[in-house]
Write a protein that holds these residues in place. Sequence first.
Motif, PDB file in Angstrom:
ATOM      1  N   LEU A 311      -2.691  15.579-115.438  1.00  0.00           N
ATOM      2  CA  LEU A 311      -2.049  16.585-114.588  1.00  0.00           C
ATOM      3  C   LEU A 311      -2.099  16.181-113.116  1.00  0.00           C
ATOM      4  CD1 LEU A 311      -3.386  19.882-116.217  1.00  0.00           C
ATOM      5  CD2 LEU A 311      -1.030  19.040-116.265  1.00  0.00           C
ATOM      6  N   ALA A 312      -3.245  15.660-112.683  1.00  0.00           N
ATOM      7  CA  ALA A 312      -3.371  15.207-111.289  1.00  0.00           C
ATOM      8  C   ALA A 312      -2.435  14.036-111.022  1.00  0.00           C
ATOM      9  CB  ALA A 312      -4.819  14.820-110.996  1.00  0.00           C
ATOM     10  N   ALA A 313      -2.334  13.118-111.958  1.00  0.00           N
ATOM     11  CA  ALA A 313      -1.445  11.962-111.782  1.00  0.00           C
ATOM     12  C   ALA A 313       0.010  12.405-111.709  1.00  0.00           C
ATOM     13  CB  ALA A 313      -1.656  10.972-112.929  1.00  0.00           C
ATOM     14  N   ASP A 314       0.413  13.341-112.595  1.00  0.00           N
ATOM     15  CA  ASP A 314       1.784  13.855-112.566  1.00  0.00           C
ATOM     16  C   ASP A 314       2.093  14.477-111.202  1.00  0.00           C
ATOM     17  OD1 ASP A 314       2.406  13.091-115.136  1.00  0.00           O
ATOM     18  OD2 ASP A 314       1.987  15.049-116.028  1.00  0.00           O
ATOM     19  N   LYS A 315       1.163  15.306-110.728  1.00  0.00           N
ATOM     20  CA  LYS A 315       1.364  15.977-109.431  1.00  0.00           C
ATOM     21  C   LYS A 315       1.443  14.953-108.310  1.00  0.00           C
ATOM     22  CE  LYS A 315       1.324  19.754-106.788  1.00  0.00           C
ATOM     23  NZ  LYS A 315       2.361  20.788-106.862  1.00  0.00           N
ATOM     24  N   ALA A 316       0.540  13.993-108.326  1.00  0.00           N
ATOM     25  CA  ALA A 316       0.513  12.987-107.259  1.00  0.00           C
ATOM     26  C   ALA A 316       1.828  12.221-107.201  1.00  0.00           C
ATOM     27  CB  ALA A 316      -0.664  12.029-107.487  1.00  0.00           C
ATOM     28  N   GLU A 317       2.337  11.814-108.358  1.00  0.00           N
ATOM     29  CA  GLU A 317       3.572  11.037-108.368  1.00  0.00           C
ATOM     30  C   GLU A 317       4.757  11.877-107.908  1.00  0.00           C
ATOM     31  OE1 GLU A 317       5.531   8.649-111.910  1.00  0.00           O
ATOM     32  OE2 GLU A 317       3.770   7.635-111.061  1.00  0.00           O
ATOM     33  N   ARG A 318       4.792  13.152-108.325  1.00  0.00           N
ATOM     34  CA  ARG A 318       5.881  14.032-107.867  1.00  0.00           C
ATOM     35  C   ARG A 318       5.841  14.211-106.358  1.00  0.00           C
ATOM     36  NH1 ARG A 318       4.461  17.216-112.393  1.00  0.00           N
ATOM     37  NH2 ARG A 318       3.440  18.755-111.041  1.00  0.00           N
ATOM     38  N   ASP A 322       1.511   6.906-104.744  1.00  0.00           N
ATOM     39  CA  ASP A 322       1.597   5.724-105.615  1.00  0.00           C
ATOM     40  C   ASP A 322       0.378   5.727-106.547  1.00  0.00           C
ATOM     41  OD1 ASP A 322       1.776   3.267-106.809  1.00  0.00           O
ATOM     42  OD2 ASP A 322       2.057   2.137-104.946  1.00  0.00           O
ATOM     43  N   VAL A 323       0.631   5.942-107.837  1.00  0.00           N
ATOM     44  CA  VAL A 323      -0.449   6.039-108.819  1.00  0.00           C
ATOM     45  C   VAL A 323      -0.375   4.836-109.764  1.00  0.00           C
ATOM     46  CG1 VAL A 323      -1.687   7.683-110.304  1.00  0.00           C
ATOM     47  CG2 VAL A 323       0.014   8.530-108.701  1.00  0.00           C
ATOM     48  N   THR A 324      -0.223   3.649-109.204  1.00  0.00           N
ATOM     49  CA  THR A 324      -0.105   2.440-110.018  1.00  0.00           C
ATOM     50  C   THR A 324      -1.441   2.090-110.673  1.00  0.00           C
ATOM     51  OG1 THR A 324      -0.552   1.137-108.042  1.00  0.00           O
ATOM     52  CG2 THR A 324       1.742   1.446-108.638  1.00  0.00           C
ATOM     53  N   GLU A 325      -1.371   1.275-111.714  1.00  0.00           N
ATOM     54  CA  GLU A 325      -2.569   0.830-112.424  1.00  0.00           C
ATOM     55  C   GLU A 325      -3.415  -0.081-111.529  1.00  0.00           C
ATOM     56  OE1 GLU A 325      -2.154  -0.885-116.262  1.00  0.00           O
ATOM     57  OE2 GLU A 325      -0.514   0.448-116.850  1.00  0.00           O
ATOM     58  N   PRO A 326      -4.709  -0.120-111.776  1.00  0.00           N
ATOM     59  CA  PRO A 326      -5.555  -1.068-111.045  1.00  0.00           C
ATOM     60  C   PRO A 326      -5.145  -2.501-111.389  1.00  0.00           C
ATOM     61  CG  PRO A 326      -6.889   0.564-112.222  1.00  0.00           C
ATOM     62  CD  PRO A 326      -5.491   0.719-112.704  1.00  0.00           C
ATOM     63  N   GLU A 432      -4.837  18.634-109.276  1.00  0.00           N
ATOM     64  CA  GLU A 432      -3.499  18.780-108.683  1.00  0.00           C
ATOM     65  C   GLU A 432      -3.597  19.196-107.216  1.00  0.00           C
ATOM     66  OE1 GLU A 432      -4.662  19.786-111.830  1.00  0.00           O
ATOM     67  OE2 GLU A 432      -3.094  21.204-112.436  1.00  0.00           O
ATOM     68  N   ARG A 433      -4.543  20.087-106.918  1.00  0.00           N
ATOM     69  CA  ARG A 433      -4.712  20.499-105.517  1.00  0.00           C
ATOM     70  C   ARG A 433      -5.260  19.353-104.680  1.00  0.00           C
ATOM     71  NH1 ARG A 433      -6.948  26.676-105.944  1.00  0.00           N
ATOM     72  NH2 ARG A 433      -7.609  26.277-103.800  1.00  0.00           N
ATOM     73  N   CYS A 434      -6.097  18.520-105.281  1.00  0.00           N
ATOM     74  CA  CYS A 434      -6.553  17.315-104.572  1.00  0.00           C
ATOM     75  C   CYS A 434      -5.375  16.399-104.263  1.00  0.00           C
ATOM     76  CB  CYS A 434      -7.583  16.562-105.403  1.00  0.00           C
ATOM     77  SG  CYS A 434      -9.186  17.375-105.550  1.00  0.00           S
ATOM     78  N   ALA A 435      -4.481  16.218-105.241  1.00  0.00           N
ATOM     79  CA  ALA A 435      -3.316  15.361-105.031  1.00  0.00           C
ATOM     80  C   ALA A 435      -2.447  15.901-103.903  1.00  0.00           C
ATOM     81  CB  ALA A 435      -2.510  15.255-106.326  1.00  0.00           C
ATOM     82  N   PHE A 436      -2.262  17.212-103.870  1.00  0.00           N
ATOM     83  CA  PHE A 436      -1.481  17.820-102.793  1.00  0.00           C
ATOM     84  C   PHE A 436      -2.142  17.565-101.442  1.00  0.00           C
ATOM     85  CE2 PHE A 436      -0.681  21.471 -99.982  1.00  0.00           C
ATOM     86  CZ  PHE A 436       0.707  21.403 -99.891  1.00  0.00           C
TER      87      PHE A 436
END
Length: 456
Positions: A311-318, A322-326, A432-436
């Motif tokens: 959920l956090a990754a989805d929010k961050a990308e939206r 950039d949530v690319t792999e290590p 998700e709030r962290c991503a925001f």
Amino acid sequence: MTTNVLDVFFKPRGVVFFGSIKPGKIGHDILMNVKEGGYAGRVYPINPGGGEVLGYRVYPSLDDLRDKADLAVISLPQRVVVETIAQCGMKGIRGAVVISSGFSEVGNHGAETDLVAAAKKWDVRVIGPNCAGLMNPWAHHYPSIEVRALPGHTAFVTQSGALGGAALALAEERGFGFSKFVSYGNRCDVGDIELLSYLAEDAQTLVIALYIEGIDRGHEFLSVARTASQKKPLVVIKSGRTSAGIRAASSHTGTLAGVDPIYEAVFRKAGMVRAEGIEEMFDLCQTLCQCPLPDGNRVAIVTNSGGPGILAADKAERLGLDVTEPSASLQEKLRPLVSPHASMKNPIDLTVQSGYEEYRAALAYALEEYDAVIAINVATPALDSMGIARGVIEVARTSPKPVLASFMAGRVVRDAADLMRREGVVNLATGERCAFAVSKLVERKKILERIGGPSG
């Protein structure tokens, strides 16, 4: 020694209080706030009955007062407010907080015009009318009808006293403090423009938050807000975004709410960060106060549970992060340090078997490659959340990059959450709030690159 005209509001040597001193009345409630808040200056209640209230001598009239006061707090009926302002001016009082209502917010524009004229004639600056007062928690100064704020480093300026009061109550639950609080109501004199100028130079204020329903003197507001934003972050909530909201805002404080796209353009040009509501505002102010700005938008999410991490990754990308792999090299560094069942993707899922060592290693190595990290701990009663919190804190202390946490949830993580709060680590309710919040740190960095100002 007074160095700014608005110091009379926030650093007065003495305060005069006009209003009923009977228990249950607004005047009594304000005096109680002042006394219980520990204000060290001189306090002068004014009431024709004289006597004593809450340990303070009550003066029958202002003429009976021989000592010097800088500020008046007025909670009298509207019909006598103008006369009271004149009395203050003749006595050398240079600031007045007018709690009283019955002015332009109910269509009584004539009374407000008379108030402004009297204030100008007698050289008295006015906050209000129809306001909830102000606070300077660092000076134990609480001339307000609202719950007393904890000390902190966010200044909150609000046009709505009721919303300000609700925000203060929510902030108390979160342990969130303020450097200054001002409810300015109808804004007949001192408003957001003057307060922004003052707070931009206030050493105790690191972030300024605004709730507004409309803006007067738009060009001046833009200029002042842009200058303030070059010095410290400005977070704004603007209500009246829809036709229903515009109607309500216009009737609430008599303000022309305006068309939202115009405000959006003004906020962007001024370098302001927009929040949708109070919880978002708290998240942003806390993050902007406590976190460094990132150099880019690459974020790593370290979790012990797949769902919240996704959920956090989805929010961050939206949000454009950039949530690319290590990289392969980062994955190789981590593998011997974490569970064999851990996922080396992004989110980096350490699994529920992980604790202090795994989180500390994963976060530290991730920060070699990413601009920010989010640590998510979905706790069970058997999990060592305190150990995980210590790992997060150690990394946050030594990193020049943002480290945010989301420890979920309730009483099983309460001690760990308290520890992180004491150590200055931002811990928000969800990933998700962290991503925001991270996305707004990135936005703030870009704002400073666009308008100028310190970028650290």
